[in-house]
Design a protein around this motif. Structure first.
Motif, PDB file in Angstrom:
ATOM      1  N   LYS A 180       0.850  -1.188   0.000  1.00 15.64           N
ATOM      2  CA  LYS A 180       0.000   0.000   0.000  1.00 15.64           C
ATOM      3  C   LYS A 180       0.890   1.243   0.000  1.00 15.64           C
ATOM      4  CE  LYS A 180      -3.767  -2.180   2.614  1.00 15.64           C
ATOM      5  NZ  LYS A 180      -4.574  -2.111   3.856  1.00 15.64           N
ATOM      6  N   LYS A 181       0.327   2.376  -0.381  1.00 16.22           N
ATOM      7  CA  LYS A 181       1.086   3.622  -0.416  1.00 16.22           C
ATOM      8  C   LYS A 181       1.377   4.086   0.999  1.00 16.22           C
ATOM      9  CE  LYS A 181       1.082   8.268  -2.454  1.00 16.22           C
ATOM     10  NZ  LYS A 181       2.400   8.144  -3.071  1.00 16.22           N
ATOM     11  N   LEU A 182       2.649   4.049   1.364  1.00 14.86           N
ATOM     12  CA  LEU A 182       3.079   4.475   2.694  1.00 14.86           C
ATOM     13  C   LEU A 182       4.112   5.589   2.636  1.00 14.86           C
ATOM     14  CD1 LEU A 182       3.518   0.950   4.381  1.00 14.86           C
ATOM     15  CD2 LEU A 182       1.603   2.542   4.672  1.00 14.86           C
ATOM     16  N   ALA A 183       4.679   5.860   1.448  1.00 16.28           N
ATOM     17  CA  ALA A 183       5.717   6.879   1.287  1.00 16.28           C
ATOM     18  C   ALA A 183       5.186   8.007   0.406  1.00 16.28           C
ATOM     19  CB  ALA A 183       6.973   6.266   0.682  1.00 16.28           C
ATOM     20  N   TYR A 184       5.399   9.245   0.838  1.00 17.73           N
ATOM     21  CA  TYR A 184       4.861  10.409   0.136  1.00 17.73           C
ATOM     22  C   TYR A 184       5.975  11.434  -0.111  1.00 17.73           C
ATOM     23  CZ  TYR A 184       0.419   8.412   1.620  1.00 17.73           C
ATOM     24  OH  TYR A 184      -0.637   7.552   1.828  1.00 17.73           O
ATOM     25  N   SER A 185       5.980  11.980  -1.311  1.00 17.26           N
ATOM     26  CA  SER A 185       6.982  12.975  -1.681  1.00 17.26           C
ATOM     27  C   SER A 185       6.560  14.360  -1.200  1.00 17.26           C
ATOM     28  CB  SER A 185       7.171  12.986  -3.198  1.00 17.26           C
ATOM     29  OG  SER A 185       8.040  14.027  -3.587  1.00 17.26           O
TER      30      SER A 185
ATOM     31  N   LEU B 262       0.578  16.524   4.384  1.00 10.23           N
ATOM     32  CA  LEU B 262       0.028  15.647   5.416  1.00 10.23           C
ATOM     33  C   LEU B 262      -1.475  15.871   5.587  1.00 10.23           C
ATOM     34  CD1 LEU B 262       2.900  15.755   8.054  1.00 10.23           C
ATOM     35  CD2 LEU B 262       2.281  13.873   6.537  1.00 10.23           C
ATOM     36  N   GLU B 263      -1.914  17.102   5.418  1.00 11.76           N
ATOM     37  CA  GLU B 263      -3.356  17.384   5.457  1.00 11.76           C
ATOM     38  C   GLU B 263      -4.071  16.636   4.333  1.00 11.76           C
ATOM     39  OE1 GLU B 263      -5.142  18.920   7.549  1.00 11.76           O
ATOM     40  OE2 GLU B 263      -3.883  20.308   8.681  1.00 11.76           O
ATOM     41  N   VAL B 264      -3.478  16.668   3.147  1.00 14.24           N
ATOM     42  CA  VAL B 264      -4.074  15.986   1.987  1.00 14.24           C
ATOM     43  C   VAL B 264      -4.126  14.482   2.222  1.00 14.24           C
ATOM     44  CG1 VAL B 264      -3.742  15.429  -0.455  1.00 14.24           C
ATOM     45  CG2 VAL B 264      -3.429  17.782   0.341  1.00 14.24           C
ATOM     46  N   VAL B 265      -3.061  13.921   2.788  1.00 11.82           N
ATOM     47  CA  VAL B 265      -3.027  12.479   3.076  1.00 11.82           C
ATOM     48  C   VAL B 265      -4.135  12.122   4.061  1.00 11.82           C
ATOM     49  CG1 VAL B 265      -1.670  10.608   4.105  1.00 11.82           C
ATOM     50  CG2 VAL B 265      -0.562  12.269   2.594  1.00 11.82           C
ATOM     51  N   ARG B 266      -4.289  12.930   5.107  1.00 17.35           N
ATOM     52  CA  ARG B 266      -5.330  12.662   6.099  1.00 17.35           C
ATOM     53  C   ARG B 266      -6.716  12.777   5.478  1.00 17.35           C
ATOM     54  NH1 ARG B 266      -6.716  16.463  11.245  1.00 17.35           N
ATOM     55  NH2 ARG B 266      -7.044  17.879   9.496  1.00 17.35           N
ATOM     56  N   GLU B 267      -6.908  13.814   4.646  1.00 15.35           N
ATOM     57  CA  GLU B 267      -8.214  14.019   4.013  1.00 15.35           C
ATOM     58  C   GLU B 267      -8.570  12.896   3.034  1.00 15.35           C
ATOM     59  OE1 GLU B 267      -7.716  17.839   2.290  1.00 15.35           O
ATOM     60  OE2 GLU B 267      -7.789  18.902   4.218  1.00 15.35           O
TER      61      GLU B 267
ATOM     62  N   GLY C   2       8.182  19.789   9.644  1.00 10.24           N
ATOM     63  CA  GLY C   2       6.873  19.999   9.041  1.00 10.24           C
ATOM     64  C   GLY C   2       5.827  19.083   9.643  1.00 10.24           C
ATOM     65  N   ALA C   3       6.225  17.840   9.949  1.00  3.99           N
ATOM     66  CA  ALA C   3       5.301  16.887  10.563  1.00  3.99           C
ATOM     67  C   ALA C   3       4.929  17.325  11.982  1.00  3.99           C
ATOM     68  CB  ALA C   3       5.930  15.493  10.576  1.00  3.99           C
ATOM     69  N   VAL C   4       5.905  17.874  12.705  1.00  3.48           N
ATOM     70  CA  VAL C   4       5.633  18.390  14.051  1.00  3.48           C
ATOM     71  C   VAL C   4       4.627  19.537  13.986  1.00  3.48           C
ATOM     72  CG1 VAL C   4       6.640  19.644  16.011  1.00  3.48           C
ATOM     73  CG2 VAL C   4       7.840  17.667  15.047  1.00  3.48           C
ATOM     74  N   LYS C   5       4.851  20.429  13.036  1.00  4.57           N
ATOM     75  CA  LYS C   5       3.937  21.571  12.882  1.00  4.57           C
ATOM     76  C   LYS C   5       2.535  21.100  12.527  1.00  4.57           C
ATOM     77  CE  LYS C   5       3.835  26.195  10.868  1.00  4.57           C
ATOM     78  NZ  LYS C   5       4.581  27.186  10.039  1.00  4.57           N
ATOM     79  N   TYR C   6       2.446  20.102  11.661  1.00  2.00           N
ATOM     80  CA  TYR C   6       1.148  19.537  11.284  1.00  2.00           C
ATOM     81  C   TYR C   6       0.426  18.985  12.516  1.00  2.00           C
ATOM     82  CZ  TYR C   6      -1.872  15.572  10.169  1.00  2.00           C
ATOM     83  OH  TYR C   6      -2.898  14.670  10.155  1.00  2.00           O
ATOM     84  N   ALA C   7       1.151  18.241  13.346  1.00  2.00           N
ATOM     85  CA  ALA C   7       0.534  17.623  14.520  1.00  2.00           C
ATOM     86  C   ALA C   7       0.024  18.674  15.493  1.00  2.00           C
ATOM     87  CB  ALA C   7       1.551  16.718  15.213  1.00  2.00           C
ATOM     88  N   ILE C   8       0.840  19.690  15.754  1.00  2.00           N
ATOM     89  CA  ILE C   8       0.441  20.754  16.688  1.00  2.00           C
ATOM     90  C   ILE C   8      -0.772  21.516  16.143  1.00  2.00           C
ATOM     91  CG2 ILE C   8       1.165  22.952  17.692  1.00  2.00           C
ATOM     92  CD1 ILE C   8       4.024  21.774  17.809  1.00  2.00           C
ATOM     93  N   ARG C   9      -0.751  21.799  14.851  1.00  2.00           N
ATOM     94  CA  ARG C   9      -1.836  22.551  14.222  1.00  2.00           C
ATOM     95  C   ARG C   9      -3.161  21.790  14.298  1.00  2.00           C
ATOM     96  NH1 ARG C   9      -0.419  24.825   8.410  1.00  2.00           N
ATOM     97  NH2 ARG C   9       0.894  26.147   9.729  1.00  2.00           N
ATOM     98  N   ASN C  10      -3.071  20.469  14.308  1.00  2.00           N
ATOM     99  CA  ASN C  10      -4.295  19.656  14.319  1.00  2.00           C
ATOM    100  C   ASN C  10      -4.634  19.103  15.696  1.00  2.00           C
ATOM    101  OD1 ASN C  10      -5.356  19.127  11.343  1.00  2.00           O
ATOM    102  ND2 ASN C  10      -3.120  19.240  11.255  1.00  2.00           N
ATOM    103  N   GLY C  11      -3.966  19.610  16.730  1.00  3.08           N
ATOM    104  CA  GLY C  11      -4.345  19.285  18.100  1.00  3.08           C
ATOM    105  C   GLY C  11      -3.847  17.956  18.617  1.00  3.08           C
ATOM    106  N   PHE C  12      -2.887  17.331  17.929  1.00  6.20           N
ATOM    107  CA  PHE C  12      -2.340  16.068  18.415  1.00  6.20           C
ATOM    108  C   PHE C  12      -1.290  16.334  19.499  1.00  6.20           C
ATOM    109  CE2 PHE C  12      -3.371  14.933  13.915  1.00  6.20           C
ATOM    110  CZ  PHE C  12      -4.401  14.040  14.205  1.00  6.20           C
ATOM    111  N   GLN C  13      -1.280  15.498  20.505  1.00  3.54           N
ATOM    112  CA  GLN C  13      -0.271  15.575  21.548  1.00  3.54           C
ATOM    113  C   GLN C  13       0.961  14.776  21.123  1.00  3.54           C
ATOM    114  OE1 GLN C  13      -0.550  17.430  24.499  1.00  3.54           O
ATOM    115  NE2 GLN C  13      -2.372  18.206  23.423  1.00  3.54           N
ATOM    116  N   ILE C  14       2.132  15.441  21.148  1.00  3.67           N
ATOM    117  CA  ILE C  14       3.395  14.779  20.801  1.00  3.67           C
ATOM    118  C   ILE C  14       4.174  14.540  22.097  1.00  3.67           C
ATOM    119  CG2 ILE C  14       5.551  14.983  19.526  1.00  3.67           C
ATOM    120  CD1 ILE C  14       4.210  16.938  17.646  1.00  3.67           C
TER     121      ILE C  14
END
Length: 338
Positions: free
Chosen positions: A214-219, A231-236, A254-266
């Protein structure tokens, strides 16, 4: 003031002045001192190119990178130049970009400057087709060629690289060990190094029961902000993921910023791992767990091998070394009660 003026004032031949300049022991101490006194009195500095014609060396190494503003490449450049200076070598840097024709032109330029050896920083210089690498193979017929974190088989070509495949597998294993169930991989372009990193990632997810067909790697060829958008597009699109393994620390940021922006706890809800152990991993908040591919060690080893080759000594055509995981704040701590 030139070498002819010095010979006239010292009352010696041009050949004698040349021997003094080149440190030859075939000159008496009295004559040597006479020539040196005149050189000092007139503030004479030997022309480097003229000396190279006599010595058959410019004591210069050509360095090619794609982008000197890249954090990883700028680190390598710094360490290479530092080590070369220790051995009384200078460097000539060319930033080629990613276009093959530009790479060829810059290589041609360095060869025209009579450099003693060439260093290519990064695996993006290795083309997928054999024909695309002919310009490197041709250069190696003239002078030694060193590939940092890239591999190309050929006479007079030396590769020094981190074991990216094992390193990527190990850091993905760490995420699984710390509780992630669905990691994805982020990369920029499919270079030789990137392909090995993805292989390591896929090996780990396979071992943990995930279908790697399955597709697990994204450019993500862009900035931190563009990485967030990818990452937003992948989630959507309906893909669930609770961890990101990134090919470099900027993508991880960028992944850290995505998580914080979407309310995930890291790292409780979402974990991130980067690569290169660059300053970006330390500047991020939280600081990013990353893979130290030991840039300084690679650079020191490369220069050491260059000097040995130029001295006529034998060195291995390929050297592979291991990276080291640096655990920080974007991965969960090991449960010592297990």
């Amino acid at each position: 003031m030139n070498i002819y003026d010095i010979s006239t004032q010292a009352g010696v031949s041009i050949a004698t002045v040349s021997r003094v300049l080149n440190g030859s022991d075939k000159v008496s101490s009295a004559t040597r001192q006479k020539v040196l006194n005149i050189i000092e009195k007139n503030g004479y500095t030997p022309n480097a190119f003229a000396r190279s014609l006599c010595l058959n060396t410019m004591s210069t190494v050509g360095i090619l990178c794609s982008d000197a503003s890249d954090v990883y490449q700028s680190q390598v450049i710094y360490f290479l130049e530092r080590e070369l200076r220790k051995h009384s070598y200078t460097s000539m840097l060319c930033c080629t970009g990613h276009n093959l024709q530009e790479k060829k032109e810059y290589l041609k330029l360095l060869l025209s400057r009579n450099v003693d050896a060439l260093i290519f920083i990064g695996s993006h210089f290795i083309e997928a087709s054999g024909k695309g690498n002919s310009y490197i193979l041709d250069a190696a017929r003239k002078i030694p060629v060193f590939l940092l974190n890239g591999k190309l088989d050929g006479e007079n070509i030396y590769s020094i690289l981190c074991d990216d495949e094992s390193a990527s597998r190990d850091i993905t294993d760490l995420l699984f060990d710390r509780g992630c169930t669905a990691p994805i991989y982020l990369y920029r372009i499919l270079t030789y190094s990137c392909r090995r990193k993805i292989r390591g990632f896929c090996h780990s997810v396979r071992e943990h029961g995930i279908d790697d067909t399955k597709k697990l790697a994204y450019s993500c060829p862009g900035s931190v902000e563009k990485t967030c958008r990818i990452l937003e597009v992948v989630r959507e699109s309906g893909v669930f993921f609770d961890a990101v393994v990134a090919a470099d620390d900027e993508l991880a940021a960028g992944a850290v910023k995505y998580a914080i922006r979407n309310g995930f706890q890291i790292p409780a809800d979402f974990q991130v791992a980067g690569y290169n152990n660059s300053v970006l991993s330390a500047c991020s908040s939280p600081e990013i767990t990353t893979l130290d591919n030991r840039v300084e060690f690679m650079s020191i080893t490369a220069v050491s091998h260059i000097i040995q080759v130029l001295q006529g000594k034998n060195v291995p055509s390929k050297m592979i070394y291991s990276g080291q995981i640096v655990e920080k704040e974007t991965t969960r701590k090991k449960d010592l009660n297990l």
